[in-house]
Design an enzyme around this catalytic site. Structure first.
Site, PDB file in Angstrom:
ATOM      1  CG  ASP A  45      -0.142  -0.084   2.529  1.00 30.29           C
ATOM      2  OD1 ASP A  45       0.780  -0.921   2.596  1.00 30.29           O
ATOM      3  OD2 ASP A  45      -0.427   0.674   3.463  1.00 30.29           O
ATOM      4  CD  GLU A  46      -1.279   4.606   2.830  1.00 31.10           C
ATOM      5  OE1 GLU A  46      -2.207   5.378   3.043  1.00 31.10           O
ATOM      6  OE2 GLU A  46      -0.583   4.100   3.737  1.00 31.10           O
TER       7      GLU A  46
END
Ligand code: TNX
Length: 524
Positions: free
Chosen positions: A336-337
Site C-alpha cells: 500500500d501507499e
C-alpha cells in the site's frame, strides 16, 4: 469406538431412568429463538425447555480426531473460567451420567462447509455435530454464548445454569473472517495479542492478521538479518520503546490462534512503509534521502530499491524465515501507499515478491494497489480504498478480501466525542460499521470473487489493550456478524438488542469497550 457407543447408549438409558428424580427445571431467562447470539445462526428452533448445566455434567467427544477432544477441553476450561465448574472430558466411563455434552464428529451431508455445525440442546443432553474440529469449535462458541452467568438461585444446594433447549443449524457466509492488528505503529505484547485473539474467537473470527512492519518499527526477529530488531524494533509512534516478537514468541501466538481454529497471517509491508527496515540495513533504501528513525504518523515517504538484486535476496531470507514458522497458507506483502516508488518499479517489485512468496509455499496477499501488477490468480487483493482495483483483481482471477475503510477501519473515531482514532475515512459509529452488505458493497464485484471480510485496527493512536479494546469493541462484534450470518439476518434493530446483552461477557473479559450512546447497554 464400539465401547464408546455402548457407554453412550448406557448413559442415555440412565438419562431416561433418572428423569423422574429430576429437580424442577425453571425456564431460563431467554428462549433459544431470542437468545442474544452473535453472529446470529442461520436456523434456530426453540423447544421451550432447558438443559441444566451443573457440576455432574460431563463432556464427551469423538476420539478418532484428537482435535475434537481439544475442543472439549477448551469448552471445559471456558466453563471453569465462567462458572467455576470443573467438567471432566472423556474421563468417566459413561455410567451414571445424568447430563452430558457430546462433541461429535459427524459426516452428515447437511454440514456443508468445514465450519458448519449443528447444536441440539435437550433437557439432559447437548450434542454438537460437526465434520471438522473447526466446525465443532465454532459450535461451542454458540454454546458458550448460551450459558448464563447466573445459576438458578432457588436451588442453592445444587445450582443449575439453564441453557435454553432447541436446535441450531449454522454455517458461515464467508470462509475468511479476519481482524488485523497493527503492532508496528505501537507494539503490543504477546499477552495483549492473545487477549484480542480470545475475544475474536468468541465471535467466530477465523483469521488474525498481524501488521509486523512499518516505517515506525520492525516487530519480528529475523535470525539472518539481526539488525532488523537490534535497530528497527526500537521505535514506535510518539517515541516509545517499541519492541518485537522473538520467533519463539511468534510461534506461541500462532499456536494460541491455532488452538482457537484461527489462522495467523504475517504482514511485512513493502516496498513502501519500510523506513524501519532501511534504517537497519541502508542498502535497502530506494528513496535517495538520508535515513532517520521515524516516530510520526505520515505515510508514503519510504521505499525499498526495486532495482537491486540484494533487496530480493534479503526478502528471500525474510519471507523464508517467516514462512517456515507460519503454518497458515498466506503471507501478506503489504504493497500500500508506495507513493515514492515509480509505477514501473512498483509493478516489477510486486511481481518479484509474489514469486518469492510462492517459492516459500505461501499465497501472497496484498493491499488493493497490487492489482496494478500482473499476478497469479492464487494471490489475493485486500480492498481498502479503491473499488475499481478490487474489480480489476477479480477480472484477473484473484480473490478479494473486503476491508473498505469507511466501514471496517475501526481505527476511525466513532463520533466527535469518542477518544482515540483518526478521521480520514470519516467517523464510524457502531451502526455505520454494521449497516452494509459485503456481498453487494462493490458494484460489479462477483460474489464468487469475495473470499471474505477483515477489519483492520491501525495503531497510530493506541498503545495498550484498553485503548485497542475501546476502538475495536463493539464495532468488531458487528463485523463478525457480517462475515458469518446471512444478509437477511443482519438487521440493525435486531442486532443492537443482542449487542446490548454482550455486557456480561465483555465485563467478564474486562473489555474496555466504547459505551456507544446508540446502544441501550444492559445493566448488570
Ligand atoms: C492507511 S490502509 C494505511 C495505513 C494507516 C491507516 C490509518 C492502508 C493499507 N494503509 O498505513 O495506518 O491508513 O487509518
Amino acid at each position: 469406538m464400539i465401547t464408546r457407543t455402548l457407554l453412550l447408549f448406557s448413559a442415555i438409558i440412565c438419562l431416561a431412568a433418572c428423569q423422574s428424580e429430576k429437580k424442577e427445571i425453571l425456564y431460563p431467562k431467554t428462549d433459544l429463538a431470542t437468545a442474544p447470539l452473535i453472529p446470529k445462526p442461520i436456523k434456530t428452533v426453540a423447544t421451550h425447555s432447558a438443559f441444566g448445566l451443573d457440576s455432574t455434567t460431563v463432556i464427551f467427544t469423538s476420539t478418532q480426531d484428537p482435535a475434537f477432544e481439544k475442543v472439549g477441553q477448551f469448552l471445559s476450561e471456558t466453563i471453569k473460567g465462567k462458572l467455576g465448574l470443573d467438567l471432566a472430558v472423556n474421563a468417566s466411563n459413561g455410567e451414571n451420567v445424568e447430563r452430558l455434552i457430546y462433541i461429535n464428529q459427524s459426516d452428515s451431508v447437511d454440514l456443508e462447509t468445514p465450519e458448519s455445525y449443528q447444536l441440539y440442546i435437550k433437557k439432559d443432553s447437548i450434542f454438537v455435530n460437526a465434520k471438522t474440529a473447526a466446525g465443532a469449535f465454532r459450535g461451542i462458541q454458540t454454546l458458550r454464548q448460551l450459558i448464563p452467568e447466573k445459576s438458578n438461585d432457588t436451588l442453592t444446594d445444587h445450582p443449575l445454569w439453564l441453557i435454553p433447549s432447541g436446535k441450531i443449524e449454522d454455517a458461515p457466509k464467508f470462509g475468511y473472517r479476519g481482524a488485523m492488528l497493527d503492532v508496528a505503529r505501537h507494539f503490543f505484547t504477546v499477552e495483549e495479542v492473545k487477549k484480542y485473539i480470545d475475544i475474536l474467537a468468541y465471535y467466530k473470527y477465523n483469521t488474525i492478521h498481524l501488521h509486523l512492519s512499518d516505517d515506525q518499527g520492525w516487530r519480528i526477529e529475523i535470525k539472518s538479518w539481526p539488525k532488523l530488531t537490534e535497530v528497527g524494533s526500537k521505535t514506535e509512534v510518539g517515541g516509545g520503546e517499541g519492541g518485537f516478537y522473538t520467533q519463539e514468541e511468534y510461534k506461541d501466538i500462532v499456536q494460541y490462534a491455532a488452538d482457537r481454529h484461527m489462522t495467523l497471517i504475517p504482514e511485512i509491508d513493502m516496498p513502501g512503509h519500510s523506513n524501519a527496515a532501511s534504517l537497519s540495513y541502508p542498502f535497502l533504501n530506494g528513496n535517495g534521502k538520508p535515513l532517520k528513525p521515524y516516530t510520526g504518523t505520515r505515510v508514503g515517504f519510504s521505499t525499498f530499491d526495486a532495482q537491486k538484486d540484494t533487496v530480493y535476496s534479503f526478502l528471500d531470507d525474510v519471507i523464508g524465515e517467516i514462512a517456515a514458522i507460519t503454518p497458515g497458507p498466506y503471507f501478506h506483502a503489504g504493497g500500500d501507499e508506495s507513493h515514492v516508488t515509480k509505477k514501473k518499479d512498483y509493478i516489477h517489485f510486486v511481481e518479484k515478491v509474489e514469486k518469492i512468496v510462492q517459492k516459500h509455499g505461501k499465497q501472497m496477499i496484498g493491499w488493493n494497489e497490487i492489482a496494478q501488477a500482473n499476478l497469479d490468480p492464487s494471490s489475493i487483493a485486500q480492498l481498502w480504498n479503491e473499488s475499481h482495483s478490487a474489480i480489476k483483481a477479480a477480472e484477473n482471477g484473484l480473490k478479494v478480501i473486503l476491508s473498505p475503510a469507511e466501514k471496517t477501519y475501526v481505527d476511525m473515531k466513532y463520533d466527535s466525542i469518542s477518544e482515540y482514532g483518526l478521521t480520514w475515512a470519516g467517523l464510524i459509529p457502531v451502526d455505520v460499521a454494521y449497516n452494509w452488505n459485503p456481498e453487494t458493497y462493490v458494484e460489479g464485484l462477483p460474489r464468487e470473487s469475495i473470499l471474505g471480510i477483515e477489519t483492520p485496527l491501525w495503531s497510530e493512536t493506541i498503545s495498550n489493550s484498553a485503548e485497542l479494546e475501546y476502538l475495536a469493541f463493539p464495532r468488531v462484534i458487528g463485523i463478525a456478524e457480517l462475515g458469518w450470518s446471512p444478509a437477511e439476518h443482519c438487521t440493525w434493530e435486531d442486532y443492537k438488542a443482542r449487542l446490548a446483552q454482550q455486557v456480561p461477557y465483555l465485563n467478564q473479559m474486562e473489555v474496555n469497550y466504547y459505551p456507544s450512546p446508540l446502544i441501550d447497554w444492559e445493566k448488570e
